[in-house]
Design a protein around this motif. Structure first.
Motif, PDB file in Angstrom:
ATOM      1  N   ILE A 129      -9.519  12.182   9.956  1.00  0.00           N
ATOM      2  CA  ILE A 129      -8.981  13.535  10.049  1.00  0.00           C
ATOM      3  C   ILE A 129      -8.268  13.760  11.385  1.00  0.00           C
ATOM      4  O   ILE A 129      -7.177  14.345  11.437  1.00  0.00           O
ATOM      5  N   GLU A 130      -8.869  13.268  12.461  1.00  0.00           N
ATOM      6  CA  GLU A 130      -8.313  13.511  13.795  1.00  0.00           C
ATOM      7  C   GLU A 130      -7.105  12.640  14.111  1.00  0.00           C
ATOM      8  O   GLU A 130      -6.335  12.953  15.015  1.00  0.00           O
ATOM      9  N   ASN A 131      -6.928  11.547  13.368  1.00  0.00           N
ATOM     10  CA  ASN A 131      -5.788  10.645  13.603  1.00  0.00           C
ATOM     11  C   ASN A 131      -4.968  10.469  12.331  1.00  0.00           C
ATOM     12  O   ASN A 131      -4.604   9.358  11.958  1.00  0.00           O
ATOM     13  N   SER A 132      -4.666  11.596  11.682  1.00  0.00           N
ATOM     14  CA  SER A 132      -4.030  11.556  10.362  1.00  0.00           C
ATOM     15  C   SER A 132      -2.513  11.429  10.409  1.00  0.00           C
ATOM     16  O   SER A 132      -1.872  11.248   9.373  1.00  0.00           O
ATOM     17  N   GLY A 133      -1.918  11.551  11.591  1.00  0.00           N
ATOM     18  CA  GLY A 133      -0.469  11.372  11.707  1.00  0.00           C
ATOM     19  C   GLY A 133       0.312  12.368  10.879  1.00  0.00           C
ATOM     20  O   GLY A 133       0.156  13.584  11.003  1.00  0.00           O
ATOM     21  N   HIS A 134       1.168  11.845   9.971  1.00  0.00           N
ATOM     22  CA  HIS A 134       2.009  12.701   9.135  1.00  0.00           C
ATOM     23  C   HIS A 134       1.267  13.233   7.912  1.00  0.00           C
ATOM     24  O   HIS A 134       1.867  13.939   7.093  1.00  0.00           O
ATOM     25  N   VAL A 151      -2.729  15.795  -4.472  1.00  0.00           N
ATOM     26  CA  VAL A 151      -3.494  15.287  -3.336  1.00  0.00           C
ATOM     27  C   VAL A 151      -3.882  13.829  -3.629  1.00  0.00           C
ATOM     28  O   VAL A 151      -5.004  13.551  -4.057  1.00  0.00           O
ATOM     29  N   PRO A 152      -2.947  12.900  -3.426  1.00  0.00           N
ATOM     30  CA  PRO A 152      -3.256  11.498  -3.735  1.00  0.00           C
ATOM     31  C   PRO A 152      -4.218  10.879  -2.722  1.00  0.00           C
ATOM     32  O   PRO A 152      -4.236  11.261  -1.551  1.00  0.00           O
ATOM     33  N   THR A 153      -5.008   9.945  -3.207  1.00  0.00           N
ATOM     34  CA  THR A 153      -5.877   9.146  -2.352  1.00  0.00           C
ATOM     35  C   THR A 153      -5.116   7.895  -1.933  1.00  0.00           C
ATOM     36  O   THR A 153      -4.330   7.358  -2.718  1.00  0.00           O
ATOM     37  N   TYR A 154      -5.335   7.430  -0.712  1.00  0.00           N
ATOM     38  CA  TYR A 154      -4.699   6.173  -0.317  1.00  0.00           C
ATOM     39  C   TYR A 154      -5.083   5.098  -1.336  1.00  0.00           C
ATOM     40  O   TYR A 154      -6.206   5.066  -1.837  1.00  0.00           O
ATOM     41  N   PRO A 155      -4.167   4.188  -1.689  1.00  0.00           N
ATOM     42  CA  PRO A 155      -4.491   3.149  -2.673  1.00  0.00           C
ATOM     43  C   PRO A 155      -5.621   2.254  -2.178  1.00  0.00           C
ATOM     44  O   PRO A 155      -5.565   1.717  -1.074  1.00  0.00           O
ATOM     45  N   GLN A 156      -6.646   2.128  -2.998  1.00  0.00           N
ATOM     46  CA  GLN A 156      -7.809   1.335  -2.622  1.00  0.00           C
ATOM     47  C   GLN A 156      -7.693  -0.060  -3.232  1.00  0.00           C
ATOM     48  O   GLN A 156      -7.900  -0.237  -4.432  1.00  0.00           O
ATOM     49  N   ALA A 180      -1.129   2.571   6.858  1.00  0.00           N
ATOM     50  CA  ALA A 180      -0.128   1.937   6.001  1.00  0.00           C
ATOM     51  C   ALA A 180       0.741   2.949   5.265  1.00  0.00           C
ATOM     52  O   ALA A 180       1.917   2.678   4.987  1.00  0.00           O
ATOM     53  N   ILE A 181       0.192   4.116   4.921  1.00  0.00           N
ATOM     54  CA  ILE A 181       0.953   5.079   4.114  1.00  0.00           C
ATOM     55  C   ILE A 181       1.712   6.103   4.959  1.00  0.00           C
ATOM     56  O   ILE A 181       2.300   7.044   4.418  1.00  0.00           O
ATOM     57  N   GLN A 182       1.762   5.887   6.264  1.00  0.00           N
ATOM     58  CA  GLN A 182       2.495   6.823   7.123  1.00  0.00           C
ATOM     59  C   GLN A 182       3.989   6.917   6.782  1.00  0.00           C
ATOM     60  O   GLN A 182       4.559   8.026   6.838  1.00  0.00           O
ATOM     61  N   PRO A 183       4.675   5.813   6.406  1.00  0.00           N
ATOM     62  CA  PRO A 183       6.102   5.958   6.056  1.00  0.00           C
ATOM     63  C   PRO A 183       6.339   6.909   4.890  1.00  0.00           C
ATOM     64  O   PRO A 183       7.245   7.746   4.934  1.00  0.00           O
ATOM     65  N   ALA A 184       5.506   6.814   3.838  1.00  0.00           N
ATOM     66  CA  ALA A 184       5.647   7.721   2.699  1.00  0.00           C
ATOM     67  C   ALA A 184       5.348   9.154   3.129  1.00  0.00           C
ATOM     68  O   ALA A 184       6.031  10.104   2.712  1.00  0.00           O
ATOM     69  N   ALA A 185       4.345   9.319   3.982  1.00  0.00           N
ATOM     70  CA  ALA A 185       3.983  10.651   4.463  1.00  0.00           C
ATOM     71  C   ALA A 185       5.102  11.247   5.317  1.00  0.00           C
ATOM     72  O   ALA A 185       5.411  12.442   5.213  1.00  0.00           O
ATOM     73  N   GLN A 186       5.716  10.426   6.139  1.00  0.00           N
ATOM     74  CA  GLN A 186       6.813  10.903   6.989  1.00  0.00           C
ATOM     75  C   GLN A 186       8.004  11.333   6.133  1.00  0.00           C
ATOM     76  O   GLN A 186       8.628  12.373   6.386  1.00  0.00           O
ATOM     77  N   MET A 187       8.304  10.541   5.094  1.00  0.00           N
ATOM     78  CA  MET A 187       9.418  10.882   4.205  1.00  0.00           C
ATOM     79  C   MET A 187       9.139  12.205   3.484  1.00  0.00           C
ATOM     80  O   MET A 187      10.029  13.043   3.321  1.00  0.00           O
ATOM     81  N   TYR A 188       7.898  12.404   3.066  1.00  0.00           N
ATOM     82  CA  TYR A 188       7.513  13.650   2.399  1.00  0.00           C
ATOM     83  C   TYR A 188       7.696  14.837   3.348  1.00  0.00           C
ATOM     84  O   TYR A 188       8.245  15.871   2.972  1.00  0.00           O
ATOM     85  N   MET A 189       7.256  14.674   4.584  1.00  0.00           N
ATOM     86  CA  MET A 189       7.345  15.763   5.556  1.00  0.00           C
ATOM     87  C   MET A 189       8.805  16.099   5.863  1.00  0.00           C
ATOM     88  O   MET A 189       9.172  17.277   5.992  1.00  0.00           O
ATOM     89  N   ILE A 223       0.830  -1.204   0.000  1.00  0.00           N
ATOM     90  CA  ILE A 223       0.000   0.000   0.000  1.00  0.00           C
ATOM     91  C   ILE A 223       0.866   1.256   0.000  1.00  0.00           C
ATOM     92  O   ILE A 223       0.634   2.200  -0.761  1.00  0.00           O
ATOM     93  N   ASN A 224       1.878   1.269   0.857  1.00  0.00           N
ATOM     94  CA  ASN A 224       2.751   2.437   0.974  1.00  0.00           C
ATOM     95  C   ASN A 224       3.510   2.695  -0.326  1.00  0.00           C
ATOM     96  O   ASN A 224       3.641   3.848  -0.763  1.00  0.00           O
ATOM     97  N   ALA A 225       3.996   1.621  -0.962  1.00  0.00           N
ATOM     98  CA  ALA A 225       4.756   1.777  -2.207  1.00  0.00           C
ATOM     99  C   ALA A 225       3.878   2.341  -3.322  1.00  0.00           C
ATOM    100  O   ALA A 225       4.326   3.166  -4.124  1.00  0.00           O
ATOM    101  N   ALA A 226       2.614   1.907  -3.372  1.00  0.00           N
ATOM    102  CA  ALA A 226       1.699   2.420  -4.387  1.00  0.00           C
ATOM    103  C   ALA A 226       1.394   3.899  -4.154  1.00  0.00           C
ATOM    104  O   ALA A 226       1.340   4.699  -5.097  1.00  0.00           O
ATOM    105  N   PHE A 227       1.210   4.261  -2.901  1.00  0.00           N
ATOM    106  CA  PHE A 227       0.974   5.669  -2.559  1.00  0.00           C
ATOM    107  C   PHE A 227       2.182   6.517  -2.964  1.00  0.00           C
ATOM    108  O   PHE A 227       2.032   7.613  -3.517  1.00  0.00           O
TER     109      PHE A 227
END
Length: 342
Positions: A152-157, A54-59, A95-104, A40-44
């Motif tokens: 929204i309230e638990n969106s992490g990175h 503004v990507p959507t999490y991979p469905q 699942a996509i938090q690692p990609a989000a953290q790298m972006y941040m 999931i993270n790699a696809a994101f």
């Protein structure tokens, strides 16, 4: 910087060697969580790298079962069809938090992200078909609201900058027995928390015949139109109504109907591209090119101007033959927006 925001609808091809059956099993029995999250993270990350704003999490889950499987479990509900807030989780956002953290870390800001939740009517039709239990429709709408609020309230990175209610049956499915007023009320319930937070709310429709329902909610401010594959859909939208309700459009500027696109190539060469995959690439090098995509955006913009806020592919890319060709389409959309100068 572009005045329109490039997003995507969500679904995406699986990587080579990963079967749908494995994905379904991994989600259902929570097996091989680390591998699932990696997929999931790699696809994101591919969507981010392709230039999606503004990507959507991979469905990768069934759009109904992703939420109904949680709602059906009595341990997860306060009452039938009303999910507990703590149980209203979208696993993919974790699942996509690692990609989000790298972006941040690289950009110094959170990755803007689109969250898509199946709408209350769509889930209702899956469970009850052409019946009319308005109280259950509203309970499902409460559950949709809780999935969005929790995300929204638990969106992490991540920064959840837009959410989408997926209601493909509105305007298409003859089983819909609810009145317009009941559908409007359900959509209001489903989007109340997001609206309070001032976040854009889209409705993803497969037909814009009843787009006025979205305008009437006042809480849904972006109407999705699959206008790349169906240019005439834009003729159904009244700009004056958009102005009066302060609504915007999410315009499809790249076709995603892969079977029809492949048929064009089949006819051109008298072959079966599904068996002779060497010509599949022509979908993104000859048909859905940046120039073609930019002309669609320019035409739509000439009609609706600043009422166009989001653009991207018509629908999801889950049925596309590979991640490589899906990624190329997203890159072509990014390039097309740049060419247009809009």
């Amino acid at each position: 910087m572009s005045n329109v925001i490039f997003d995507d609808i969500g679904s995406y091809p699986l990587p080579q060697g990963i079967a749908k059956e494995w994905i379904q099993k991994a989600f259902s029995d929570h097996s091989e969580r680390e591998k699932l999250f990696h997929v999931i993270n790699a696809a994101f990350q591919q969507k981010v790298d392709a230039g999606v704003d503004v990507p959507t999490y991979p469905q990768y889950q069934d759009m109904n079962e992703q939420f109904l499987s949680i709602i059906r479990n009595p341990e997860n509900t306060e009452e039938p069809f009303k999910v507990k807030e703590k149980a209203a989780r979208i696993l993919e956002l974790e699942a996509i938090q690692p990609a989000a953290q790298m972006y941040m870390q690289s950009r110094g800001e959170k990755q803007n992200t689109r969250v898509c939740v199946t709408g209350p009517l769509e889930m209702y039709l899956k469970e009850f078909g052409g019946t009319e239990y308005t109280d259950i429709l509203y309970l499902l709408a409460e559950s949709v609201d809780r999935f969005l609020k929790n995300s929204i309230e638990n969106s992490g990175h991540l920064n959840i900058s837009v959410v989408s209610i997926d209601e493909p049956s509105i305007g298409i499915n003859p089983q819909v027995m609810f009145s317009d007023d009941e559908l409007i009320q359900a959509l209001k319930i489903a989007t109340k928390s997001t609206h309070r937070k001032g976040i854009d709310v889209q409705v993803h429709l497969h037909s814009p015949l009843h787009y006025r329902l979205a305008c009437a909610t006042s809480q849904i401010n972006v109407i999705g139109v699959e206008s790349a594959g169906h240019p005439s859909y834009l003729d159904l939208i009244d700009k004056k109504m958009l102005d009066e309700s302060d609504s915007f459009l999410r315009v499809g500027i790249a076709r995603t109907d892969i079977s029809n696109l492949v048929s064009v190539i089949n006819d051109k060469y008298g072959t079966n591209v599904w068996k002779d995959a060497s010509r599949l690439q022509e979908v993104v090098t000859e048909l859905e090119t940046p120039d073609v995509i930019s002309k669609r955006l320019e035409k739509a913009h000439s009609i609706f101007g600043e009422r166009i806020k989001y653009v991207g592919p018509d629908c999801g890319l889950g049925s596309w033959p590979s991640q490589q060709i899906a990624s190329q389409l997203l890159q072509n959309v990014a390039a097309g927006i740049k060419i247009s100068g809009i």
